[in-house]
Design a protein around this motif. Sequence first.
Motif, PDB file in Angstrom:
ATOM      1  N   HIS A 225      47.232 -18.266  24.580  1.00 37.88           N
ATOM      2  CA  HIS A 225      48.209 -19.325  24.405  1.00 37.88           C
ATOM      3  C   HIS A 225      49.475 -19.117  25.231  1.00 37.88           C
ATOM      4  O   HIS A 225      50.102 -20.072  25.648  1.00 37.88           O
ATOM      5  CB  HIS A 225      48.560 -19.492  22.925  1.00 37.88           C
ATOM      6  CG  HIS A 225      49.162 -18.267  22.311  1.00 37.88           C
ATOM      7  ND1 HIS A 225      48.428 -17.113  22.099  1.00 37.88           N
ATOM      8  CD2 HIS A 225      50.416 -18.015  21.886  1.00 37.88           C
ATOM      9  CE1 HIS A 225      49.220 -16.208  21.558  1.00 37.88           C
ATOM     10  NE2 HIS A 225      50.427 -16.720  21.421  1.00 37.88           N
TER      11      HIS A 225
ATOM     12  N   TYR B  94      53.262 -25.865  18.776  1.00 33.33           N
ATOM     13  CA  TYR B  94      52.161 -25.599  17.850  1.00 33.33           C
ATOM     14  C   TYR B  94      52.579 -25.928  16.417  1.00 33.33           C
ATOM     15  O   TYR B  94      51.804 -26.504  15.647  1.00 33.33           O
ATOM     16  CB  TYR B  94      51.728 -24.147  17.942  1.00 33.33           C
ATOM     17  CG  TYR B  94      50.895 -23.805  19.159  1.00 33.33           C
ATOM     18  CD1 TYR B  94      50.850 -24.633  20.262  1.00 33.33           C
ATOM     19  CD2 TYR B  94      50.162 -22.644  19.206  1.00 33.33           C
ATOM     20  CE1 TYR B  94      50.092 -24.321  21.366  1.00 33.33           C
ATOM     21  CE2 TYR B  94      49.396 -22.318  20.307  1.00 33.33           C
ATOM     22  CZ  TYR B  94      49.369 -23.168  21.387  1.00 33.33           C
ATOM     23  OH  TYR B  94      48.601 -22.851  22.470  1.00 33.33           O
TER      24      TYR B  94
ATOM     25  N   TYR C 212      55.575 -22.128  20.713  1.00 34.90           N
ATOM     26  CA  TYR C 212      55.454 -22.054  19.260  1.00 34.90           C
ATOM     27  C   TYR C 212      56.006 -23.301  18.570  1.00 34.90           C
ATOM     28  O   TYR C 212      55.386 -23.788  17.617  1.00 34.90           O
ATOM     29  CB  TYR C 212      56.096 -20.783  18.724  1.00 34.90           C
ATOM     30  CG  TYR C 212      55.313 -19.542  19.094  1.00 34.90           C
ATOM     31  CD1 TYR C 212      53.986 -19.401  18.708  1.00 34.90           C
ATOM     32  CD2 TYR C 212      55.891 -18.525  19.832  1.00 34.90           C
ATOM     33  CE1 TYR C 212      53.254 -18.276  19.047  1.00 34.90           C
ATOM     34  CE2 TYR C 212      55.165 -17.397  20.183  1.00 34.90           C
ATOM     35  CZ  TYR C 212      53.857 -17.280  19.780  1.00 34.90           C
ATOM     36  OH  TYR C 212      53.134 -16.163  20.120  1.00 34.90           O
TER      37      TYR C 212
ATOM     38  N   TYR D 249      45.214 -19.694  20.509  1.00 42.98           N
ATOM     39  CA  TYR D 249      46.029 -18.685  19.832  1.00 42.98           C
ATOM     40  C   TYR D 249      45.176 -17.504  19.367  1.00 42.98           C
ATOM     41  O   TYR D 249      45.572 -16.347  19.540  1.00 42.98           O
ATOM     42  CB  TYR D 249      46.757 -19.313  18.641  1.00 42.98           C
ATOM     43  CG  TYR D 249      47.666 -18.353  17.934  1.00 42.98           C
ATOM     44  CD1 TYR D 249      48.918 -18.042  18.465  1.00 42.98           C
ATOM     45  CD2 TYR D 249      47.283 -17.745  16.746  1.00 42.98           C
ATOM     46  CE1 TYR D 249      49.759 -17.152  17.825  1.00 42.98           C
ATOM     47  CE2 TYR D 249      48.120 -16.852  16.097  1.00 42.98           C
ATOM     48  CZ  TYR D 249      49.346 -16.565  16.641  1.00 42.98           C
ATOM     49  OH  TYR D 249      50.170 -15.672  16.017  1.00 42.98           O
TER      50      TYR D 249
ATOM     51  N   ASN E  87      44.470 -25.704  20.039  1.00 44.28           N
ATOM     52  CA  ASN E  87      45.615 -24.795  19.971  1.00 44.28           C
ATOM     53  C   ASN E  87      45.292 -23.550  19.150  1.00 44.28           C
ATOM     54  O   ASN E  87      45.668 -22.440  19.525  1.00 44.28           O
ATOM     55  CB  ASN E  87      46.831 -25.511  19.395  1.00 44.28           C
ATOM     56  CG  ASN E  87      47.479 -26.439  20.385  1.00 44.28           C
ATOM     57  OD1 ASN E  87      47.207 -26.384  21.578  1.00 44.28           O
ATOM     58  ND2 ASN E  87      48.334 -27.305  19.900  1.00 44.28           N
TER      59      ASN E  87
END
Length: 137
Positions: free
Chosen positions: A91, A53, A50, A86, A82
């Motif tokens: 992911h 991202y 996370y 997700y 990405n």
Amino acid sequence: MADIFAWLFSFFTLIALIIIIIYQLMCLADLEFDYINPYDSTSRINKVLYPEYILLGVLFFFYVVTGHWVMALFCAPYVYYNVKLYRQGKHLTDVTEIFNTLSREKKQRLFKLFYLIFILFLSLFWLIYTSLDDHED
């Protein structure tokens, strides 16, 4: 002068992203050589996913806001990839499938690493170009 600070922010953000990807590759290499168990490896990789991202999204948004359209276009495929991962729920690294997908996971992160290094060199070029251009004025 503000452009130099923008490129410095970009440079250090890219360095942070590269460090995160290298950390993920090290976790996968440790798993491959049985230095770490699959649960610890996947939990370590998923903890930094996370932030990766978010940092990339912030960098892309920063390029768009500051008007660096070419760099935003270079970041767009990575951001799209990405977001696609997700939205598909692919992911996170799965602890039960990690040995089956280890080769793909390593290739994916190596591609991300080389892509980020390419963007880093572009950012470094623009940082140097901007500083030389400001120095001449």
